[in-house]
Scaffold this active site. Structure first.
Site, PDB file in Angstrom:
ATOM      1  N   HIS A 256       3.950   9.025   1.338  1.00  0.00           N
ATOM      2  CA  HIS A 256       4.952   8.235   0.620  1.00  0.00           C
ATOM      3  C   HIS A 256       5.851   9.171  -0.180  1.00  0.00           C
ATOM      4  O   HIS A 256       5.351  10.097  -0.835  1.00  0.00           O
ATOM      5  CB  HIS A 256       4.254   7.248  -0.323  1.00  0.00           C
ATOM      6  CG  HIS A 256       5.215   6.389  -1.086  1.00  0.00           C
ATOM      7  ND1 HIS A 256       5.896   5.344  -0.510  1.00  0.00           N
ATOM      8  CD2 HIS A 256       5.622   6.435  -2.381  1.00  0.00           C
ATOM      9  CE1 HIS A 256       6.669   4.772  -1.408  1.00  0.00           C
ATOM     10  NE2 HIS A 256       6.530   5.416  -2.553  1.00  0.00           N
TER      11      HIS A 256
ATOM     12  N   GLU B  92       6.986  17.142   2.179  1.00  0.00           N
ATOM     13  CA  GLU B  92       6.219  16.231   3.039  1.00  0.00           C
ATOM     14  C   GLU B  92       5.748  16.948   4.299  1.00  0.00           C
ATOM     15  O   GLU B  92       4.610  16.764   4.749  1.00  0.00           O
ATOM     16  CB  GLU B  92       7.073  15.030   3.427  1.00  0.00           C
ATOM     17  CG  GLU B  92       7.393  14.067   2.304  1.00  0.00           C
ATOM     18  CD  GLU B  92       8.160  12.865   2.809  1.00  0.00           C
ATOM     19  OE1 GLU B  92       7.693  12.217   3.767  1.00  0.00           O
ATOM     20  OE2 GLU B  92       9.229  12.567   2.261  1.00  0.00           O
TER      21      GLU B  92
ATOM     22  N   LEU C   4       0.350  -3.715   6.969  1.00  0.00           N
ATOM     23  CA  LEU C   4      -0.806  -4.059   7.793  1.00  0.00           C
ATOM     24  C   LEU C   4      -1.712  -5.040   7.061  1.00  0.00           C
ATOM     25  O   LEU C   4      -1.823  -5.018   5.839  1.00  0.00           O
ATOM     26  CB  LEU C   4      -1.575  -2.784   8.145  1.00  0.00           C
ATOM     27  CG  LEU C   4      -0.772  -1.766   8.959  1.00  0.00           C
ATOM     28  CD1 LEU C   4      -1.462  -0.407   8.967  1.00  0.00           C
ATOM     29  CD2 LEU C   4      -0.574  -2.266  10.390  1.00  0.00           C
TER      30      LEU C   4
ATOM     31  N   ASN D 204      -1.426   7.760   4.935  1.00  0.00           N
ATOM     32  CA  ASN D 204       0.017   7.534   4.899  1.00  0.00           C
ATOM     33  C   ASN D 204       0.637   8.553   3.955  1.00  0.00           C
ATOM     34  O   ASN D 204      -0.032   9.064   3.051  1.00  0.00           O
ATOM     35  CB  ASN D 204       0.314   6.116   4.394  1.00  0.00           C
ATOM     36  CG  ASN D 204       1.792   5.791   4.383  1.00  0.00           C
ATOM     37  OD1 ASN D 204       2.498   6.009   5.371  1.00  0.00           O
ATOM     38  ND2 ASN D 204       2.283   5.275   3.269  1.00  0.00           N
TER      39      ASN D 204
ATOM     40  N   ARG E 156       5.778  -1.304   8.677  1.00  0.00           N
ATOM     41  CA  ARG E 156       5.195  -2.648   8.649  1.00  0.00           C
ATOM     42  C   ARG E 156       3.968  -2.646   7.737  1.00  0.00           C
ATOM     43  O   ARG E 156       3.191  -1.687   7.735  1.00  0.00           O
ATOM     44  CB  ARG E 156       4.807  -3.104  10.051  1.00  0.00           C
ATOM     45  CG  ARG E 156       6.005  -3.344  10.964  1.00  0.00           C
ATOM     46  CD  ARG E 156       5.547  -3.872  12.315  1.00  0.00           C
ATOM     47  NE  ARG E 156       4.842  -5.133  12.195  1.00  0.00           N
ATOM     48  CZ  ARG E 156       5.422  -6.334  12.228  1.00  0.00           C
ATOM     49  NH1 ARG E 156       6.739  -6.422  12.350  1.00  0.00           N
ATOM     50  NH2 ARG E 156       4.704  -7.434  12.132  1.00  0.00           N
TER      51      ARG E 156
ATOM     52  N   ASP F 255       1.014   1.158  -0.765  1.00  0.00           N
ATOM     53  CA  ASP F 255       1.133   2.421  -1.506  1.00  0.00           C
ATOM     54  C   ASP F 255       0.153   2.503  -2.680  1.00  0.00           C
ATOM     55  O   ASP F 255       0.457   3.077  -3.722  1.00  0.00           O
ATOM     56  CB  ASP F 255       2.576   2.629  -2.009  1.00  0.00           C
ATOM     57  CG  ASP F 255       3.587   2.655  -0.880  1.00  0.00           C
ATOM     58  OD1 ASP F 255       3.235   3.124   0.218  1.00  0.00           O
ATOM     59  OD2 ASP F 255       4.722   2.201  -1.082  1.00  0.00           O
TER      60      ASP F 255
ATOM     61  N   THR G 152      -5.003   1.362   1.917  1.00  0.00           N
ATOM     62  CA  THR G 152      -5.760   0.191   1.493  1.00  0.00           C
ATOM     63  C   THR G 152      -4.838  -1.022   1.640  1.00  0.00           C
ATOM     64  O   THR G 152      -3.648  -0.875   1.902  1.00  0.00           O
ATOM     65  CB  THR G 152      -6.226   0.336   0.030  1.00  0.00           C
ATOM     66  OG1 THR G 152      -5.074   0.541  -0.804  1.00  0.00           O
ATOM     67  CG2 THR G 152      -7.188   1.507  -0.126  1.00  0.00           C
TER      68      THR G 152
ATOM     69  N   ARG H 108       1.265 -11.522  13.491  1.00  0.00           N
ATOM     70  CA  ARG H 108       0.658 -10.276  12.997  1.00  0.00           C
ATOM     71  C   ARG H 108      -0.712 -10.039  13.631  1.00  0.00           C
ATOM     72  O   ARG H 108      -1.049  -8.905  13.968  1.00  0.00           O
ATOM     73  CB  ARG H 108       0.541 -10.314  11.470  1.00  0.00           C
ATOM     74  CG  ARG H 108       1.875 -10.281  10.759  1.00  0.00           C
ATOM     75  CD  ARG H 108       1.710 -10.400   9.259  1.00  0.00           C
ATOM     76  NE  ARG H 108       1.219  -9.179   8.670  1.00  0.00           N
ATOM     77  CZ  ARG H 108       0.809  -9.084   7.404  1.00  0.00           C
ATOM     78  NH1 ARG H 108       0.805 -10.154   6.623  1.00  0.00           N
ATOM     79  NH2 ARG H 108       0.388  -7.932   6.926  1.00  0.00           N
TER      80      ARG H 108
END
Length: 204
Positions: free
Chosen positions: A94, A159, A78, A92, A76, A130, A126, A50
């Site tokens: 969701h 979205e 982070l 992001n 993925r 989510d 963060t 990673r």
């Protein structure tokens, strides 16, 4: 991603899509971006730890002068270190009304739970999956005859409207953090959305 590219094609949009990056060389979004004249890059995650993967991503992002990262279909998790480097500058989207249904299979879980409203959320990223401060949400009614596919299609349409708007707010400097919450300098919402919706006769 295609919705962000389309929004950024407007000269008045406050952000330029400078790079589309994927960890999968066969990702369809790379071809879409290239066709739109946007630079693309692939950083393979397979065969790397990673730390090495994220260091390589960081180098590519810096080389292209990237200021904001908008995740779209990036599946993925982070590391806290990478997230910290982009604090307040990585967003992001969701497919649920967070904090409900974080993680995967959100539409199926919403139907199983019997909720009357479902939707999507744009949030700052963060370390918790989510869990970041929410910038914007859009809701759709859940219909009695909904399937996962039907419900997902209606959420996806929202979205495509919500993500470009939220990215524009962030790029224009209209988002600030206060006490762990995202404050957006945008017109305040008025009214309410109630579900089940009223019938044609006014009962509901």
């Amino acid at each position: 991603m295609a919705a962000l590219l389309a929004a950024a094609a407007d000269p008045a949009y406050p952000a330029d899509i400078a790079l589309v990056l994927s960890n999968k060389p066969d990702a369809a979004g790379l071809a879409t971006a290239a066709a739109a004249g946007v630079a693309t890059a692939t950083v393979a995650s397979r065969g790397r730890d990673r730390a090495g993967f994220e260091a390589a991503m960081q180098a590519v992002l810096e080389a292209h002068g990237i200021e904001i990262v908008a995740l779209a279909g990036f599946m993925r998790v982070l590391t806290p270190g990478f997230v910290a480097a982009w604090e307040g500058r990585m967003i992001n989207i969701h497919p649920s009304l967070l904090p409900c249904f974080p993680g995967l299979d959100t539409h199926a879980r919403a139907l199983e739970a019997g909720v009357r409203l479902h939707g999507c959320t744009v949030h700052l990223v963060t370390p918790g999956v989510d869990e970041g401060p929410i910038l914007a949400q859009a809701a759709v009614p859940v219909r009695p005859d909904d399937t996962e596919a039907r419900l997902g299609a209606r959420v996806l349409a929202e979205e495509h409207r919500l993500y470009p708007a939220a990215l524009a707010w962030l790029a224009a400097g209209r988002v600030r953090l206060e006490g762990g919450r995202a404050i957006v300098d945008a017109p305040a919402a008025t009214g309410s959305l109630v579900n089940p919706l009223a019938t044609a006769s006014g009962a509901g």
